[in-house]
Design a protein around this motif. Structure first.
Motif, PDB file in Angstrom:
ATOM      1  N   ALA A   1       0.301  -1.569   0.440  1.00  0.00           N
ATOM      2  CA  ALA A   1       0.321   0.209  -0.017  1.00  0.00           C
ATOM      3  C   ALA A   1       0.955   1.275   0.334  1.00  0.00           C
ATOM      4  CB  ALA A   1      -0.975  -0.140   0.896  1.00  0.00           C
ATOM      5  N   PHE A   2       0.098   2.365   0.312  1.00  0.00           N
ATOM      6  CA  PHE A   2       1.213   3.618   0.488  1.00  0.00           C
ATOM      7  C   PHE A   2       1.021   4.416   0.826  1.00  0.00           C
ATOM      8  CE2 PHE A   2      -1.880   3.882  -3.660  1.00  0.00           C
ATOM      9  CZ  PHE A   2      -2.488   4.604  -2.670  1.00  0.00           C
ATOM     10  N   TYR A   3       0.729   3.911   2.497  1.00  0.00           N
ATOM     11  CA  TYR A   3       0.764   4.027   4.115  1.00  0.00           C
ATOM     12  C   TYR A   3       1.866   4.425   5.124  1.00  0.00           C
ATOM     13  CZ  TYR A   3      -3.591   4.471   1.760  1.00  0.00           C
ATOM     14  OH  TYR A   3      -4.820   4.676   0.840  1.00  0.00           O
ATOM     15  N   LEU A   4       1.994   5.431   6.340  1.00  0.00           N
ATOM     16  CA  LEU A   4       2.543   4.885   6.786  1.00  0.00           C
ATOM     17  C   LEU A   4       1.621   5.793   8.353  1.00  0.00           C
ATOM     18  CD1 LEU A   4       6.482   7.634   6.045  1.00  0.00           C
ATOM     19  CD2 LEU A   4       5.893   4.682   6.207  1.00  0.00           C
ATOM     20  N   TRP A   5       2.529   4.589   9.524  1.00  0.00           N
ATOM     21  CA  TRP A   5       1.519   4.034  10.901  1.00  0.00           C
ATOM     22  C   TRP A   5       1.897   4.840  11.505  1.00  0.00           C
ATOM     23  CZ3 TRP A   5      -3.732   4.335  11.592  1.00  0.00           C
ATOM     24  CH2 TRP A   5      -4.457   3.718  12.822  1.00  0.00           C
ATOM     25  N   VAL A   6       2.335   6.339  12.047  1.00  0.00           N
ATOM     26  CA  VAL A   6       3.166   6.348  12.832  1.00  0.00           C
ATOM     27  C   VAL A   6       2.544   6.569  14.015  1.00  0.00           C
ATOM     28  CG1 VAL A   6       5.166   8.823  13.081  1.00  0.00           C
ATOM     29  CG2 VAL A   6       3.892   8.137  10.924  1.00  0.00           C
ATOM     30  N   ASP A   7       2.942   6.294  15.291  1.00  0.00           N
ATOM     31  CA  ASP A   7       3.165   5.996  16.915  1.00  0.00           C
ATOM     32  C   ASP A   7       3.174   7.358  17.579  1.00  0.00           C
ATOM     33  OD1 ASP A   7       2.653   6.226  19.666  1.00  0.00           O
ATOM     34  OD2 ASP A   7       3.737   3.753  19.735  1.00  0.00           O
ATOM     35  N   ILE A   8       2.323   8.491  17.744  1.00  0.00           N
ATOM     36  CA  ILE A   8       1.869  10.092  18.034  1.00  0.00           C
ATOM     37  C   ILE A   8       2.064  10.153  19.567  1.00  0.00           C
ATOM     38  CG2 ILE A   8       2.311  11.162  15.625  1.00  0.00           C
ATOM     39  CD1 ILE A   8      -1.072  11.493  18.033  1.00  0.00           C
ATOM     40  N   SER A   9       1.898   8.712  20.287  1.00  0.00           N
ATOM     41  CA  SER A   9       1.328   8.695  22.066  1.00  0.00           C
ATOM     42  C   SER A   9       1.959   9.825  22.927  1.00  0.00           C
ATOM     43  CB  SER A   9       1.763   7.455  22.075  1.00  0.00           C
ATOM     44  OG  SER A   9       2.908   7.203  21.914  1.00  0.00           O
ATOM     45  N   ARG A  10       3.422   9.820  22.286  1.00  0.00           N
ATOM     46  CA  ARG A  10       4.251  11.040  22.456  1.00  0.00           C
ATOM     47  C   ARG A  10       3.785  12.371  22.615  1.00  0.00           C
ATOM     48  NH1 ARG A  10       9.171  10.790  19.652  1.00  0.00           N
ATOM     49  NH2 ARG A  10       9.410  12.934  19.044  1.00  0.00           N
ATOM     50  N   ALA A  11       2.545  12.489  21.948  1.00  0.00           N
ATOM     51  CA  ALA A  11       2.085  13.985  22.052  1.00  0.00           C
ATOM     52  C   ALA A  11       0.993  14.564  23.145  1.00  0.00           C
ATOM     53  CB  ALA A  11       2.188  14.281  21.225  1.00  0.00           C
ATOM     54  N   GLY A  12       0.907  13.426  23.600  1.00  0.00           N
ATOM     55  CA  GLY A  12      -0.068  13.298  24.725  1.00  0.00           C
ATOM     56  C   GLY A  12      -1.020  13.868  24.813  1.00  0.00           C
ATOM     57  N   ARG A  13      -1.404  13.740  23.297  1.00  0.00           N
ATOM     58  CA  ARG A  13      -3.490  13.536  22.556  1.00  0.00           C
ATOM     59  C   ARG A  13      -3.485  12.778  21.271  1.00  0.00           C
ATOM     60  NH1 ARG A  13      -1.128  18.180  20.052  1.00  0.00           N
ATOM     61  NH2 ARG A  13       0.373  17.848  20.223  1.00  0.00           N
ATOM     62  N   ARG A  14      -4.454  12.226  22.149  1.00  0.00           N
ATOM     63  CA  ARG A  14      -6.312  11.204  21.607  1.00  0.00           C
ATOM     64  C   ARG A  14      -5.233  12.305  19.680  1.00  0.00           C
ATOM     65  NH1 ARG A  14     -10.563   7.997  21.650  1.00  0.00           N
ATOM     66  NH2 ARG A  14     -11.024   9.386  20.415  1.00  0.00           N
ATOM     67  N   SER A  15      -5.558  11.422  19.062  1.00  0.00           N
ATOM     68  CA  SER A  15      -4.903  11.433  17.124  1.00  0.00           C
ATOM     69  C   SER A  15      -5.729  11.904  16.788  1.00  0.00           C
ATOM     70  CB  SER A  15      -4.822  10.209  16.651  1.00  0.00           C
ATOM     71  OG  SER A  15      -6.530   9.503  16.448  1.00  0.00           O
ATOM     72  N   ASP A  16      -6.925  12.383  17.061  1.00  0.00           N
ATOM     73  CA  ASP A  16      -8.397  13.923  16.470  1.00  0.00           C
ATOM     74  C   ASP A  16      -7.670  14.944  16.550  1.00  0.00           C
ATOM     75  OD1 ASP A  16      -9.288  12.416  18.838  1.00  0.00           O
ATOM     76  OD2 ASP A  16     -11.339  12.316  18.258  1.00  0.00           O
ATOM     77  N   ALA A  17      -7.171  14.559  17.987  1.00  0.00           N
ATOM     78  CA  ALA A  17      -7.413  16.682  18.525  1.00  0.00           C
ATOM     79  C   ALA A  17      -5.682  16.836  18.232  1.00  0.00           C
ATOM     80  CB  ALA A  17      -6.926  16.361  20.021  1.00  0.00           C
ATOM     81  N   PHE A  18      -4.611  15.642  17.613  1.00  0.00           N
ATOM     82  CA  PHE A  18      -3.315  15.811  17.212  1.00  0.00           C
ATOM     83  C   PHE A  18      -4.027  16.116  16.051  1.00  0.00           C
ATOM     84  CE2 PHE A  18       0.236  14.982  14.912  1.00  0.00           C
ATOM     85  CZ  PHE A  18       1.622  14.909  15.179  1.00  0.00           C
ATOM     86  N   VAL A  19      -3.983  15.752  15.243  1.00  0.00           N
ATOM     87  CA  VAL A  19      -4.792  16.627  13.737  1.00  0.00           C
ATOM     88  C   VAL A  19      -5.309  17.190  13.800  1.00  0.00           C
ATOM     89  CG1 VAL A  19      -5.782  15.681  11.651  1.00  0.00           C
ATOM     90  CG2 VAL A  19      -4.844  13.944  12.879  1.00  0.00           C
ATOM     91  N   ARG A  20      -6.327  17.974  14.657  1.00  0.00           N
ATOM     92  CA  ARG A  20      -6.680  19.042  14.707  1.00  0.00           C
ATOM     93  C   ARG A  20      -5.623  20.674  14.600  1.00  0.00           C
ATOM     94  NH1 ARG A  20     -10.873  16.907  16.696  1.00  0.00           N
ATOM     95  NH2 ARG A  20     -10.564  17.238  18.578  1.00  0.00           N
ATOM     96  N   ASP A  21      -4.032  20.213  15.788  1.00  0.00           N
ATOM     97  CA  ASP A  21      -3.795  21.057  16.225  1.00  0.00           C
ATOM     98  C   ASP A  21      -2.418  21.237  14.750  1.00  0.00           C
ATOM     99  OD1 ASP A  21      -4.951  21.607  18.304  1.00  0.00           O
ATOM    100  OD2 ASP A  21      -3.703  19.860  19.281  1.00  0.00           O
TER     101      ASP A  21
END
Length: 391
Positions: free
Chosen positions: A321-341
């Motif tokens: 496929a053509f995707y990267l699945w990236v762990d952003i847990s270090r940001a301390g936010r759920r991914s939906d909030a992180f994406v908006r920011d």
């Protein structure tokens, strides 16, 4: 009764219960910024090959603008049977091919054919969100199995044994995976087919990224474990950069293909004729463009992995496929909030992991189907948001 109440009564419960497509929400938010870097959409940035476009134009000029058989024009079905044997490694007759309006309609028709309302579908978490939307529309409750680090991002048969019940009817597997890029190895596929057969389940094998595999590990389910319980799904959208043409196909046991063909009439009647002629050219014409696009995605994968790992971000190496699945847990936010920011602060749009299921709440998906410079810059900005945002 108020006007709003009367209007609400006119809308079906089915449509009101349909889950929102979170990726679309991200796209709309990003469109407000003309300078945004778009890494959220799973759509090739390459144009449809010239010979394919010309084949459609020629077909229209020559009068191929009428209805076609529900299952597709015979020449295309025969060519797809040959493709399946050549590329995917198993034999299928033209009578087993059903041409569809994209892979999505082939999956929808398969689910409609194989399960009645109230019967359950085993599907991955995280997974392509349209699986969940289809289940909601059809009244076939999903039961989620996990594809996480704990399962090596693969379906775990032991977990499936705990989930399967008397009402379970279908198992969906997706390899190469959207959003993970994971590829299910041959041994595991054989175990999954055995599981499906022992429990009298249908197995729907979503292989829409079959020719976008990087490391030689991809194999089709039917090539590993031929079974009369398997329906395989393919698409022209990703492999030939034909997302807007809306054409895919299913390969099914003859009796299932016949039932799906009957369903085509009330669903779509048939795929439009010029698009089918374009698909015929795509699958029988030169294949060098498929190799070139795959190689470009591999280079982008490798370059982006270097950037993300230099920023100490855990990321799954996709084998297809053509995707990267990236762990952003270090940001301390759920991914939906992180994406908006990330959009608001850095002008980069990525897909939130929550769009693909509860297991994605600390992940984001980056699309490699983007300009390389934009991909690398977007990856750097993502690292900056993980390390400095949300304070």
């Amino acid at each position: 009764m108020s006007a709003a109440a009367r209007q609400a009564r006119g809308i079906s419960q089915r449509s009101r219960r349909l889950p929102v497509q979170a990726i679309r929400e991200v796209m709309e938010l990003a469109w407000a910024n003309p300078e945004a870097i778009h890494l959220e959409v799973g759509e090739p940035d390459f144009p449809t090959p010239d010979n394919v476009v010309e084949a459609a134009a020629r077909a229209a000029r020559e009068g191929h603008t009428k209805y076609t058989p529900n299952a597709g024009i015979p020449a295309l079905r025969e060519a797809l049977a040959a493709k399946v044997e050549r590329v995917n490694g198993y034999a299928a007759g033209a009578e087993q091919i059903v041409v569809s309006a994209g892979g999505v309609e082939a999956i929808h028709a398969s689910l409609t054919t194989l399960a009645d309302p109230g019967e359950e579908v085993l599907m991955p978490d995280p997974a392509w969100p349209d699986f969940v939307q289809m289940a909601a529309l059809l009244g076939t409750p999903p039961r989620f199995y996990h594809q996480t680090a704990a399962t090596d991002y693969l379906p775990d048969v032991a977990e499936l044994e705990e989930l399967v019940g008397e009402r379970t009817r279908i198992l969906i597997v997706n390899s190469p995976s959207n959003p993970l890029g994971a590829v299910i190895p041959a041994e595991r596929l054989a175990e999954l087919v055995d599981f499906a057969e022992r429990h009298d389940l249908w197995l729907i094998s979503d292989e829409c990224y079959d020719e976008i595999a990087f490391d030689g590990d991809f194999v089709s389910t039917m090539a590993v474990a031929p079974s009369p319980r398997v329906v395989s799904i393919y698409s022209f959208s990703k492999v030939y950069a034909m997302t807007g043409w809306r054409i895919g196909y299913a390969v099914a046991p003859p009796e299932v293909a016949a039932a799906m063909t009957r369903l085509q009439e009330p669903l779509i009647s048939c795929v439009n004729a010029p698009t089918q002629m374009a698909a015929l050219e795509a699958v029988t014409g030169p294949q060098d463009v498929v190799v070139a696009m795959r190689d470009a995605y591999r280079e982008r994968r490798d370059r982006a992995l270097e950037v993300l790992r230099a920023g100490d971000l855990p990321v799954l190496t996709p084998k297809g496929a053509f995707y990267l699945w990236v762990d952003i847990s270090r940001a301390g936010r759920r991914s939906d909030a992180f994406v908006r920011d990330l959009i608001q602060e850095h002008g980069v749009a990525v897909a939130p992991g929550t769009a693909f299921g509860a297991a994605g709440d600390t992940f984001v998906r980056l699309s490699l189907a983007a300009d390389l410079d934009h991909l690398l810059e977007g990856s750097r900005r993502l690292i900056a948001e993980v390390d400095g945002g949300g304070s």
